[in-house]
Design a protein around this motif. Structure first.
Motif, PDB file in Angstrom:
ATOM      1  N   ALA A  45       0.812  -1.217   0.000  1.00 26.06           N
ATOM      2  CA  ALA A  45       0.000   0.000   0.000  1.00 26.06           C
ATOM      3  C   ALA A  45       0.847   1.269   0.000  1.00 26.06           C
ATOM      4  CB  ALA A  45      -0.942  -0.003   1.202  1.00 26.06           C
ATOM      5  N   ASP A  46       2.102   1.171   0.458  1.00 28.17           N
ATOM      6  CA  ASP A  46       2.974   2.342   0.484  1.00 28.17           C
ATOM      7  C   ASP A  46       3.253   2.872  -0.919  1.00 28.17           C
ATOM      8  OD1 ASP A  46       3.172   2.121   3.254  1.00 28.17           O
ATOM      9  OD2 ASP A  46       4.956   0.847   3.140  1.00 28.17           O
ATOM     10  N   LEU A  47       3.112   2.028  -1.922  1.00 24.96           N
ATOM     11  CA  LEU A  47       3.354   2.461  -3.295  1.00 24.96           C
ATOM     12  C   LEU A  47       2.373   3.543  -3.729  1.00 24.96           C
ATOM     13  CD1 LEU A  47       4.026  -0.964  -5.060  1.00 24.96           C
ATOM     14  CD2 LEU A  47       5.721   0.770  -4.440  1.00 24.96           C
ATOM     15  N   GLN A  48       1.197   3.569  -3.084  1.00 20.75           N
ATOM     16  CA  GLN A  48       0.176   4.542  -3.477  1.00 20.75           C
ATOM     17  C   GLN A  48       0.615   5.984  -3.230  1.00 20.75           C
ATOM     18  OE1 GLN A  48      -3.460   3.440  -1.468  1.00 20.75           O
ATOM     19  NE2 GLN A  48      -3.396   1.334  -2.249  1.00 20.75           N
ATOM     20  N   SER A  49       1.621   6.168  -2.392  1.00 18.76           N
ATOM     21  CA  SER A  49       2.085   7.528  -2.096  1.00 18.76           C
ATOM     22  C   SER A  49       3.095   8.049  -3.117  1.00 18.76           C
ATOM     23  CB  SER A  49       2.735   7.560  -0.705  1.00 18.76           C
ATOM     24  OG  SER A  49       3.924   6.763  -0.682  1.00 18.76           O
ATOM     25  N   VAL A  50       3.526   7.203  -4.047  1.00 18.44           N
ATOM     26  CA  VAL A  50       4.548   7.595  -5.023  1.00 18.44           C
ATOM     27  C   VAL A  50       3.883   8.290  -6.204  1.00 18.44           C
ATOM     28  CG1 VAL A  50       6.396   6.798  -6.523  1.00 18.44           C
ATOM     29  CG2 VAL A  50       5.997   5.664  -4.320  1.00 18.44           C
ATOM     30  N   PRO A  51       4.254   9.523  -6.511  1.00 18.42           N
ATOM     31  CA  PRO A  51       3.629  10.239  -7.631  1.00 18.42           C
ATOM     32  C   PRO A  51       3.909   9.569  -8.969  1.00 18.42           C
ATOM     33  CG  PRO A  51       4.871  11.741  -6.209  1.00 18.42           C
ATOM     34  CD  PRO A  51       5.237  10.352  -5.800  1.00 18.42           C
ATOM     35  N   ARG A  52       2.900   9.564  -9.837  1.00 19.74           N
ATOM     36  CA  ARG A  52       3.009   9.100 -11.216  1.00 19.74           C
ATOM     37  C   ARG A  52       3.549   7.675 -11.310  1.00 19.74           C
ATOM     38  NH1 ARG A  52       5.614  13.653 -15.010  1.00 19.74           N
ATOM     39  NH2 ARG A  52       4.813  12.140 -16.536  1.00 19.74           N
ATOM     40  N   LEU A  53       3.164   6.861 -10.348  1.00 21.72           N
ATOM     41  CA  LEU A  53       3.648   5.486 -10.314  1.00 21.72           C
ATOM     42  C   LEU A  53       2.898   4.624 -11.327  1.00 21.72           C
ATOM     43  CD1 LEU A  53       5.485   3.509  -8.443  1.00 21.72           C
ATOM     44  CD2 LEU A  53       3.252   2.742  -7.621  1.00 21.72           C
ATOM     45  N   ARG A  54       3.636   3.786 -12.024  1.00 19.62           N
ATOM     46  CA  ARG A  54       3.068   2.773 -12.913  1.00 19.62           C
ATOM     47  C   ARG A  54       3.179   1.418 -12.235  1.00 19.62           C
ATOM     48  NH1 ARG A  54       3.732   4.114 -18.869  1.00 19.62           N
ATOM     49  NH2 ARG A  54       4.192   6.345 -18.959  1.00 19.62           N
ATOM     50  N   ARG A  55       2.199   0.578 -12.455  1.00 21.00           N
ATOM     51  CA  ARG A  55       2.256  -0.815 -12.023  1.00 21.00           C
ATOM     52  C   ARG A  55       2.263  -1.702 -13.257  1.00 21.00           C
ATOM     53  NH1 ARG A  55       0.934  -2.167  -6.783  1.00 21.00           N
ATOM     54  NH2 ARG A  55       1.841  -4.147  -7.442  1.00 21.00           N
ATOM     55  N   PRO A  56       3.065  -2.747 -13.279  1.00 21.51           N
ATOM     56  CA  PRO A  56       3.132  -3.609 -14.463  1.00 21.51           C
ATOM     57  C   PRO A  56       1.799  -4.295 -14.744  1.00 21.51           C
ATOM     58  CG  PRO A  56       4.977  -4.014 -12.977  1.00 21.51           C
ATOM     59  CD  PRO A  56       4.012  -3.156 -12.233  1.00 21.51           C
ATOM     60  N   THR A  57       1.533  -4.497 -16.013  1.00 17.58           N
ATOM     61  CA  THR A  57       0.358  -5.270 -16.426  1.00 17.58           C
ATOM     62  C   THR A  57       0.752  -6.680 -16.848  1.00 17.58           C
ATOM     63  OG1 THR A  57       0.560  -4.412 -18.679  1.00 17.58           O
ATOM     64  CG2 THR A  57      -0.890  -3.217 -17.156  1.00 17.58           C
ATOM     65  N   GLY A  58       2.059  -6.947 -16.930  1.00 21.78           N
ATOM     66  CA  GLY A  58       2.555  -8.271 -17.268  1.00 21.78           C
ATOM     67  C   GLY A  58       3.588  -8.712 -16.249  1.00 21.78           C
ATOM     68  N   ILE A  59       4.237  -9.820 -16.571  1.00 19.24           N
ATOM     69  CA  ILE A  59       5.283 -10.367 -15.709  1.00 19.24           C
ATOM     70  C   ILE A  59       6.639  -9.966 -16.275  1.00 19.24           C
ATOM     71  CG2 ILE A  59       6.334 -12.467 -14.801  1.00 19.24           C
ATOM     72  CD1 ILE A  59       3.632 -11.781 -13.568  1.00 19.24           C
ATOM     73  N   HIS A  60       7.523  -9.477 -15.413  1.00 17.11           N
ATOM     74  CA  HIS A  60       8.803  -8.944 -15.864  1.00 17.11           C
ATOM     75  C   HIS A  60       9.948  -9.489 -15.026  1.00 17.11           C
ATOM     76  CE1 HIS A  60       6.887  -6.015 -18.488  1.00 17.11           C
ATOM     77  NE2 HIS A  60       6.079  -5.676 -17.497  1.00 17.11           N
ATOM     78  N   THR A  61      11.164  -9.257 -15.507  1.00 14.58           N
ATOM     79  CA  THR A  61      12.347  -9.425 -14.677  1.00 14.58           C
ATOM     80  C   THR A  61      12.587  -8.109 -13.938  1.00 14.58           C
ATOM     81  OG1 THR A  61      13.902  -8.620 -16.349  1.00 14.58           O
ATOM     82  CG2 THR A  61      13.378 -10.983 -16.385  1.00 14.58           C
ATOM     83  N   ALA A  62      13.336  -8.177 -12.853  1.00 11.24           N
ATOM     84  CA  ALA A  62      13.707  -6.945 -12.150  1.00 11.24           C
ATOM     85  C   ALA A  62      14.558  -6.066 -13.054  1.00 11.24           C
ATOM     86  CB  ALA A  62      14.458  -7.276 -10.861  1.00 11.24           C
ATOM     87  N   ASP A  63      15.339  -6.677 -13.953  1.00  7.59           N
ATOM     88  CA  ASP A  63      16.141  -5.911 -14.897  1.00  7.59           C
ATOM     89  C   ASP A  63      15.254  -5.027 -15.770  1.00  7.59           C
ATOM     90  OD1 ASP A  63      18.206  -7.619 -13.959  1.00  7.59           O
ATOM     91  OD2 ASP A  63      17.736  -9.065 -15.525  1.00  7.59           O
ATOM     92  N   GLN A  64      14.129  -5.567 -16.204  1.00  5.11           N
ATOM     93  CA  GLN A  64      13.213  -4.785 -17.028  1.00  5.11           C
ATOM     94  C   GLN A  64      12.620  -3.613 -16.251  1.00  5.11           C
ATOM     95  OE1 GLN A  64      10.841  -8.336 -18.255  1.00  5.11           O
ATOM     96  NE2 GLN A  64      10.939  -7.410 -20.296  1.00  5.11           N
ATOM     97  N   ILE A  65      12.287  -3.846 -15.001  1.00  7.61           N
ATOM     98  CA  ILE A  65      11.699  -2.781 -14.182  1.00  7.61           C
ATOM     99  C   ILE A  65      12.707  -1.641 -14.018  1.00  7.61           C
ATOM    100  CG2 ILE A  65      10.708  -2.211 -11.943  1.00  7.61           C
ATOM    101  CD1 ILE A  65       8.969  -4.034 -13.753  1.00  7.61           C
ATOM    102  N   VAL A  66      13.957  -1.981 -13.712  1.00 10.48           N
ATOM    103  CA  VAL A  66      14.997  -0.958 -13.604  1.00 10.48           C
ATOM    104  C   VAL A  66      15.205  -0.286 -14.960  1.00 10.48           C
ATOM    105  CG1 VAL A  66      17.452  -0.570 -13.160  1.00 10.48           C
ATOM    106  CG2 VAL A  66      16.125  -2.045 -11.635  1.00 10.48           C
ATOM    107  N   GLY A  67      15.177  -1.081 -16.032  1.00 13.04           N
ATOM    108  CA  GLY A  67      15.354  -0.528 -17.362  1.00 13.04           C
ATOM    109  C   GLY A  67      14.260   0.460 -17.744  1.00 13.04           C
ATOM    110  N   GLN A  68      13.048   0.251 -17.276  1.00 12.74           N
ATOM    111  CA  GLN A  68      11.964   1.180 -17.574  1.00 12.74           C
ATOM    112  C   GLN A  68      12.229   2.548 -16.959  1.00 12.74           C
ATOM    113  OE1 GLN A  68       8.238  -0.752 -16.492  1.00 12.74           O
ATOM    114  NE2 GLN A  68       8.820  -2.571 -17.642  1.00 12.74           N
ATOM    115  N   ALA A  69      12.877   2.556 -15.802  1.00  6.62           N
ATOM    116  CA  ALA A  69      13.243   3.833 -15.182  1.00  6.62           C
ATOM    117  C   ALA A  69      14.443   4.453 -15.875  1.00  6.62           C
ATOM    118  CB  ALA A  69      13.539   3.624 -13.695  1.00  6.62           C
ATOM    119  N   ALA A  70      15.477   3.649 -16.147  1.00  6.09           N
ATOM    120  CA  ALA A  70      16.717   4.168 -16.713  1.00  6.09           C
ATOM    121  C   ALA A  70      16.577   4.538 -18.181  1.00  6.09           C
ATOM    122  CB  ALA A  70      17.832   3.139 -16.548  1.00  6.09           C
TER     123      ALA A  70
END
Length: 274
Positions: A45-70
């Protein structure tokens, strides 16, 4: 021999400003990839406080999640359920290092010759402690959406990276040593930094490049924001001494004395001298 003793950054009253750190990195080292902030949360629930947060709609590797930010400039939050398996989530402390994880059976015959080799690899991985956190978010460090992140991730080529490390060693010098777990190299970067509080350099592995979009020439350094601020301050001092990026080639057949004199203040020899 690797120093096993953690050396945490000194406590701060005000966390370093991510936008200021990012601007300095681009100015001093001409990075091509935006540094990333990573933060762990005790509850989903703490994620709800993060502005403009996206949540994945599929299954990813952690590398992909970091890559989406970078690579894409996105702010993304996940739980273990969003990741492809415990190889990713255990490194972040979002799932336990249970018996199945420790055996590493899926890697036998793919990355390692025998079950014993796969199990030895799993034991060698650094993972954040399990049980403290249920979610993780990443965001561009300069976006300011994750105040006081646990660590920052800096992608850089080898020439940029050694200057950043030199900056970290400018004051309070100590030898820095790292290892290479090989496959699952995120355990060498964010896994080790989260687990130990130490600056942690890694050679991004095959999946980080295949799924996380890491280019061929980039290394990854994970460290606390305060440590990054210390490194940048050191790089500033090095730049003032003429030790800056890009590093101009001097020439493999040139008389080195004139070049060394620029760095160390020794008068160059007279023209024509031996």
């Amino acid at each position: 021999m690797t120093d096993p003793t953690p050396h945490p950054a000194p406590p701060e009253t005000t966390p370093p400003d991510g936008a200021v750190l990012t601007e300095a990195l681009f100015r001093l080292l001409r990075l091509k990839t935006t540094p990333v902030a990573m933060k762990l949360f005790p509850h989903e629930a703490d994620l709800q406080s993060v502005p403009r947060l996206r949540r994945p709609t599929g299954i990813h590797t952690a590398d992909q999640i970091v890559g989406q930010a970078a690579r894409l400039g996105q702010t993304v939050g996940i739980t273990a359920a969003d990741l492809v398996g415990p190889q990713c989530s255990a490194v972040l402390g979002l799932s336990p290092r249970d018996e199945a994880f420790e055996q590493g059976t899926p890697f036998v015959g793919v990355w390692f010759a025998t079950p014993a080799d796969a199990a030895a690899h799993q034991r060698a991985m650094h993972c954040a402690p399990h049980g403290r956190y249920a979610a993780m978010a990443v965001s561009p460090l300069n976006a300011g959406r994750l105040p006081d992140p646990d660590i920052a991730l800096v992608y850089a080529n080898p020439a940029q990276m050694i200057l950043l490390i030199n900056g970290l060693q400018w004051a309070g010098y100590r030898r820095l040593e790292w290892g290479a777990v090989g496959e699952s190299a995120c355990a060498d970067s964010w896994g080790r930094a989260l687990a130990t509080g130490e600056p942690s350099l890694a050679l991004p592995c095959f999946p980080e490049r295949r799924y996380g979009g890491v280019p061929d020439d980039e290394l990854l350094l994970a460290l606390r924001p305060a440590q990054l601020a210390q490194a940048i301050a050191g790089v500033e001092r090095l730049a003032a001494n003429g030790l800056r990026y890009p590093i101009p080639p001097y020439g493999v057949q040139m008389d080195v004395r004139a070049g060394m004199a620029r760095s160390y203040g020794v008068a160059p020899p007279p023209a024509g001298s031996a």
